[in-house]
Design a protein around this motif. Structure first.
Motif, mmCIF file in Angstrom:
data_model
loop_
_atom_site.group_PDB
_atom_site.id
_atom_site.type_symbol
_atom_site.label_atom_id
_atom_site.label_comp_id
_atom_site.label_asym_id
_atom_site.label_seq_id
_atom_site.Cartn_x
_atom_site.Cartn_y
_atom_site.Cartn_z
ATOM 1 N N PRO A 1 -1.876 12.909 6.208
ATOM 2 C CA PRO A 1 -0.748 12.276 5.503
ATOM 3 C C PRO A 1 0.083 13.235 4.640
ATOM 4 O O PRO A 1 0.937 12.775 3.892
ATOM 5 C CB PRO A 1 -1.463 11.277 4.608
ATOM 6 C CG PRO A 1 -2.719 12.008 4.195
ATOM 7 C CD PRO A 1 -3.121 12.824 5.417
ATOM 8 N N ASP A 2 -0.171 14.576 4.721
ATOM 9 C CA ASP A 2 0.540 15.498 3.819
ATOM 10 C C ASP A 2 2.056 15.407 3.972
ATOM 11 O O ASP A 2 2.788 15.386 2.977
ATOM 12 C CB ASP A 2 0.085 16.942 4.070
ATOM 13 C CG ASP A 2 -1.370 17.159 3.667
ATOM 14 O OD1 ASP A 2 -1.925 16.252 3.005
ATOM 15 O OD2 ASP A 2 -1.947 18.203 4.010
ATOM 16 N N ASP A 3 2.534 15.372 5.236
ATOM 17 C CA ASP A 3 3.975 15.325 5.479
ATOM 18 C C ASP A 3 4.493 13.896 5.627
ATOM 19 O O ASP A 3 5.632 13.608 5.268
ATOM 20 C CB ASP A 3 4.318 16.107 6.748
ATOM 21 C CG ASP A 3 3.945 17.577 6.634
ATOM 22 O OD1 ASP A 3 4.026 18.116 5.513
ATOM 23 O OD2 ASP A 3 3.551 18.169 7.653
ATOM 24 N N ILE A 4 3.680 13.027 6.190
ATOM 25 C CA ILE A 4 4.079 11.630 6.403
ATOM 26 C C ILE A 4 2.828 10.752 6.466
ATOM 27 O O ILE A 4 1.807 11.166 7.033
ATOM 28 C CB ILE A 4 4.933 11.476 7.694
ATOM 29 C CG1 ILE A 4 5.465 10.033 7.825
ATOM 30 C CG2 ILE A 4 4.162 11.918 8.927
ATOM 31 C CD1 ILE A 4 6.530 9.881 8.918
ATOM 32 N N SER A 5 2.893 9.585 5.858
ATOM 33 C CA SER A 5 1.777 8.621 5.907
ATOM 34 C C SER A 5 2.011 7.621 7.034
ATOM 35 O O SER A 5 3.145 7.204 7.275
ATOM 36 C CB SER A 5 1.651 7.871 4.574
ATOM 37 O OG SER A 5 1.106 8.713 3.582
ATOM 38 N N GLU B 1 -7.727 7.881 6.231
ATOM 39 C CA GLU B 1 -7.139 9.185 5.897
ATOM 40 C C GLU B 1 -5.643 9.300 6.189
ATOM 41 O O GLU B 1 -5.002 10.239 5.731
ATOM 42 C CB GLU B 1 -7.858 10.294 6.695
ATOM 43 C CG GLU B 1 -9.323 10.445 6.335
ATOM 44 C CD GLU B 1 -10.087 11.281 7.355
ATOM 45 O OE1 GLU B 1 -11.249 11.610 7.067
ATOM 46 O OE2 GLU B 1 -9.533 11.594 8.437
ATOM 47 N N SER B 2 -5.069 8.392 6.955
ATOM 48 C CA SER B 2 -3.693 8.602 7.429
ATOM 49 C C SER B 2 -2.616 8.225 6.416
ATOM 50 O O SER B 2 -1.428 8.374 6.690
ATOM 51 C CB SER B 2 -3.460 7.832 8.738
ATOM 52 O OG SER B 2 -3.480 6.432 8.499
ATOM 53 N N THR B 3 -3.022 7.720 5.239
ATOM 54 C CA THR B 3 -2.038 7.446 4.184
ATOM 55 C C THR B 3 -2.431 8.207 2.923
ATOM 56 O O THR B 3 -3.617 8.337 2.602
ATOM 57 C CB THR B 3 -1.960 5.933 3.862
ATOM 58 O OG1 THR B 3 -3.281 5.420 3.644
ATOM 59 C CG2 THR B 3 -1.290 5.169 4.983
ATOM 60 N N GLY B 4 -1.412 8.696 2.220
ATOM 61 C CA GLY B 4 -1.648 9.429 0.986
ATOM 62 C C GLY B 4 -0.396 9.400 0.128
ATOM 63 O O GLY B 4 0.666 8.915 0.551
ATOM 64 N N HIS C 1 0.838 -1.206 0.000
ATOM 65 C CA HIS C 1 0.000 0.000 0.000
ATOM 66 C C HIS C 1 0.874 1.257 0.000
ATOM 67 O O HIS C 1 0.651 2.180 -0.796
ATOM 68 C CB HIS C 1 -0.919 -0.012 1.222
ATOM 69 C CG HIS C 1 -1.726 1.236 1.361
ATOM 70 N ND1 HIS C 1 -2.622 1.658 0.401
ATOM 71 C CD2 HIS C 1 -1.759 2.176 2.363
ATOM 72 C CE1 HIS C 1 -3.187 2.794 0.795
ATOM 73 N NE2 HIS C 1 -2.678 3.131 1.979
ATOM 74 N N LEU C 2 1.875 1.295 0.857
ATOM 75 C CA LEU C 2 2.731 2.483 0.933
ATOM 76 C C LEU C 2 3.544 2.666 -0.353
ATOM 77 O O LEU C 2 3.687 3.786 -0.860
ATOM 78 C CB LEU C 2 3.660 2.397 2.150
ATOM 79 C CG LEU C 2 2.953 2.453 3.516
ATOM 80 C CD1 LEU C 2 3.948 2.257 4.652
ATOM 81 C CD2 LEU C 2 2.172 3.757 3.700
#
Length: 336
Positions: free
Chosen positions: A261-265, A324-327, A171-172
């Motif tokens: 997640p803008d700066d880190i997922s 929401e925590s991954t992007g 996923h990441l």
């Protein structure tokens, strides 16, 4: 300290054991009020508690099954407990104990003293050979969850942890992340080793290794404590082997005004009940916790009914829950 027995109550009250038994079981109508009062007073002064296991040998027998977990505070184990309670048949009583590594032996002794006929271990067993010998001698069957995948137990419930770790890595990477941190608890149980192995194996297919590996305590505070190292590593994403720690990481990042997640997922593991209520909501790997609890209880009851059954193993799949925590990774790497 020696347990107070019915014999002690009889001696203190100056009556026979049979008299104490009848009075305490509300069958003492033939005794005088004074005798009854003496027995009740002796019982209260000594702190005598009737042995329910012994009492159940007469009349309708309810089977007593003990379940040992590492903590009642962790939502994963709270859900396991609830699912077992909800699915327990009417002729089964359950008793739950929380135990550290150090107190596990005492917890087992305590449950055996109470008359349990079987045990379910929802926690890691450090002294496995000793526990195995102790329970086998007493003909007490036990079932393990996958914190003990390599123990020689008759019955086991496992989830596909290797695949769970692999899903997290995939996923990441699919979001463009290459600088990925791995955050682990200090003491890895068997199932967590499988998560780690799946994660590392999948990274290696893209010729990647973790940007950093951080070890911390298995708690929200442990996650919080890992944040400084995580920031220093300039990772763009982190896989955290447990939602408890992931919640602490989210809070620590918020304290430092680092946007997820803008700066880190961030991706966790377990899909505990508060994962979907965090801000941001937590991407995680879900285990079918309710089904795990129900199945474990059914299996250990089946073992009691049929002691000579061959090895019982149930295997559950996991799934990725994207929140929401991954992007996607940002072009400006390391800006945090």
């Amino acid at each position: 300290m020696r347990k107070i027995s019915i014999k002690d109550v009889a001696k203190k009250a100056g009556v026979s054991i049979a008299a104490v038994s009848q009075i305490l079981n509300n069958k003492g109508q033939r005794f005088s009020e004074a005798t009854t009062e003496k027995v009740l007073q002796a019982r209260d002064e000594l702190g005598y508690v009737p042995n329910s296991a012994a009492r159940n040998l007469k009349g309708r027998h309810k089977r007593l099954i003990g379940i040992i977990v590492p903590s009642f505070r962790m939502p994963f184990f709270a859900d396991i407990i609830q699912s077992m309670q909800a699915s327990a048949p009417s002729d089964v009583n359950l008793v739950f104990l929380g135990s550290t590594d150090e107190s596990l032996q005492d917890a087992i002794f305590s449950l055996v003293e109470r008359g349990v006929e079987a045990l379910v271990f929802g926690r890691h067993i450090p002294n496995r050979a000793e526990v195995n010998t102790f329970l086998k001698k007493r003909n007490i069957p036990y079932l393990v969850l996958d914190q003990n995948a390599d123990i020689n137990a008759h019955d086991m419930v496992q989830t596909n942890e290797f695949t769970g770790g692999s899903m997290a890595a995939s996923h990441l990477m699919s979001l463009g992340h290459r600088d990925i941190a791995l955050i682990l608890p200090n003491n890895l149980t068997d199932n967590m080793r499988q998560r780690r192995a799946g994660f590392l194996d999948t990274l290696s297919t893209a010729n990647l290794t973790p940007k950093t590996i951080i070890t911390t305590t298995l708690s929200k505070h442990g996650g919080l404590a890992a944040v400084h190292q995580l920031i220093q590593s300039k990772s763009t994403a982190a896989f955290i082997l447990n939602d408890e720690m992931a919640i602490g990481v989210l809070r620590g990042l918020a304290y430092q005004d680092i946007k997820v997640p803008d700066d880190i997922s961030i991706i966790g593991y377990d899909d505990t009940d508060y994962a979907e209520f965090m801000i941001p909501t937590l991407t995680t790997i879900a285990q079918p916790v309710w089904e795990i609890g129900e199945t474990a209880l059914k299996m250990i009851i089946r073992r009691l009914d049929h002691p000579n059954l061959p090895l019982q193993t149930e295997f559950f799949d996991v799934k990725l829950v994207i929140r929401e925590s991954t992007g996607p990774v940002k072009n400006t790497k390391g800006n945090h």
